[in-house]
Each structure stands twice: as C-alpha cells, then as structure tokens.
Design an enzyme around this catalytic site. Structure first.
Site, PDB file in Angstrom:
ATOM      1  N   GLU A  41      -3.201  -4.555  -3.074  1.00  0.00           N
ATOM      2  CA  GLU A  41      -3.572  -5.499  -3.742  1.00  0.00           C
ATOM      3  C   GLU A  41      -3.685  -4.883  -5.281  1.00  0.00           C
ATOM      4  O   GLU A  41      -3.463  -5.480  -6.108  1.00  0.00           O
ATOM      5  CB  GLU A  41      -5.213  -6.013  -3.566  1.00  0.00           C
ATOM      6  CG  GLU A  41      -5.127  -6.803  -2.156  1.00  0.00           C
ATOM      7  CD  GLU A  41      -5.501  -5.796  -1.222  1.00  0.00           C
ATOM      8  OE1 GLU A  41      -4.768  -4.915  -0.837  1.00  0.00           O
ATOM      9  OE2 GLU A  41      -6.390  -6.186  -0.362  1.00  0.00           O
ATOM     10  N   ASN A  93       0.952  -1.270   0.228  1.00  0.00           N
ATOM     11  CA  ASN A  93       0.062  -0.058   0.053  1.00  0.00           C
ATOM     12  C   ASN A  93       0.939   1.248  -0.103  1.00  0.00           C
ATOM     13  O   ASN A  93       1.866   1.220   0.696  1.00  0.00           O
ATOM     14  CB  ASN A  93      -1.020   0.138   1.036  1.00  0.00           C
ATOM     15  CG  ASN A  93      -0.674  -0.331   2.571  1.00  0.00           C
ATOM     16  OD1 ASN A  93       0.635  -0.916   2.510  1.00  0.00           O
ATOM     17  ND2 ASN A  93      -1.059   0.298   3.602  1.00  0.00           N
TER      18      ASN A  93
HETATM   19  N1  THU Z   1      -5.264  -1.770   2.926  1.00  0.00           N
HETATM   20  C1  THU Z   1      -4.470  -2.581   1.866  1.00  0.00           C
HETATM   21  O1  THU Z   1      -3.677  -2.132   1.618  1.00  0.00           O
HETATM   22  N2  THU Z   1      -5.345  -3.563   1.659  1.00  0.00           N
HETATM   23  C2  THU Z   1      -6.216  -4.109   2.458  1.00  0.00           C
HETATM   24  O2  THU Z   1      -6.683  -5.213   2.103  1.00  0.00           O
HETATM   25  C3  THU Z   1      -6.893  -3.369   3.465  1.00  0.00           C
HETATM   26  C4  THU Z   1      -6.410  -2.066   3.660  1.00  0.00           C
HETATM   27  C5  THU Z   1      -4.494  -0.502   3.306  1.00  0.00           C
HETATM   28  C6  THU Z   1      -4.988   1.028   2.805  1.00  0.00           C
HETATM   29  C7  THU Z   1      -4.573   1.786   3.746  1.00  0.00           C
HETATM   30  O3  THU Z   1      -3.285   2.268   3.530  1.00  0.00           O
HETATM   31  C8  THU Z   1      -4.328   1.206   4.992  1.00  0.00           C
HETATM   32  O4  THU Z   1      -4.381  -0.289   4.595  1.00  0.00           O
HETATM   33  C9  THU Z   1      -5.276   1.169   6.238  1.00  0.00           C
HETATM   34  O5  THU Z   1      -6.605   1.246   5.588  1.00  0.00           O
END
Ligand code: THU
Length: 135
Positions: free
Chosen positions: A59, A46
């Site tokens: 993802e 992320n």
């Molecule tokens: N996030 C993801 O990258 N994937 C997930 O499946 C759930 C949430 C990230 C988005 C944000 O950067 C952080 O986790 C908190 O929501």
C-alpha cells in the site's frame, strides 16, 4: 457506490501487481492499486530487505509512487493478499493512506478467494491523527 464489476477489475489489477512482490523473507506477497482524484491508477507491491525493518508494504509503495508522480488526493486504494478473509492493512499503512485520502475515499480489501470488504476512511482509521490537527 462502486460497482461489483469495477471492484473485480481493480482486484485483478492488484493481483497482477502482487506478482512483482519481493518477499524472500516472509514469502507473503501483497499487491495494491491506488487511484487518485484525477483517475490516475498506480500499482504497488511489498518490497522486503535483508535488514527486515526496512521492508515496505504494498500500500505504501503504491501511495509513495503516486504522490511522487504528482497525485495529492487519493480516491481509492485496493489491497490484496492470500489471507483467510480480505487482507487487513497494518497501522502504518492506514496512517499513510489517511494522509492522502479524499473526502469520498474508498478502501477495498480482498483475498485470492474472491472475498472483498469495502471501507470508508473513518472505518479504516477511526479517530486518526491528521494534517488538520497541526493547524
Ligand atoms: N504487508 C503488506 O505489504 N501489506 C499489508 O497490508 C500487510 C503486510 C507485507 C509486509 C511484509 O512484506 C509482509 O507483508 C509480511 O508482513
């Protein structure tokens, strides 16, 4: 059916990708690996932004990287985060994954405690809207 050993190998790869997460705001790091139908593996993490709404999930980072490098059908997606149970992808990611998921698609969800959950495309996004609906 994917073997336990293979799942562990992929989760370890996603954990490595998670190390590169850019999360100064949430401090919640997520890692992902996608494998296309030719066997090509692409990782993602992320990537957040000071304008919070522009942040991108691990993802979708991995899917967009893979598609931009030529993948058009995704066989496996692996996601890992430091959650109580195996991480649950957000709705936006489920929709984006479904767009490229192959017929025998597998979603592997994991956490840092070694817990995993394996899902089909239908389990990931029941009654989802898909490219077929536009034809
Ligand atoms: N996030 C993801 O990258 N994937 C997930 O499946 C759930 C949430 C990230 C988005 C944000 O950067 C952080 O986790 C908190 O929501």
């Amino acid at each position: 059916m994917i073997s336990k050993e293979r799942v562990q190998e992929l989760v370890d790869q996603a954990i490595q990708a998670r190390e590169r997460a850019y999360t100064p705001y949430s401090k919640f790091n997520v890692g992902a690996v996608v494998i296309d139908t030719s066997g090509k593996e692409v990782t993602g993490c992320n990537v957040e932004n000071a304008s919070y709404g522009l942040s991108m999930c691990a993802e979708r980072t991995a899917i967009f990287k893979a598609v931009s490098e030529g993948s058009d059908s995704i066989e496996t997606v692996v996601v890992v985060g430091d959650t109580d149970g195996p991480i649950s992808p957000c709705g936006a990611c489920r929709q984006v994954i479904a767009e490229f998921a192959s017929d025998d698609f597998t979603l592997i969800l994991a956490n840092l405690k070694g817990e995993t959950k394996v899902m089909t495309k239908e389990e990931m996004l029941p009654y989802g809207f898909s490219p077929k609906d536009l034809t």
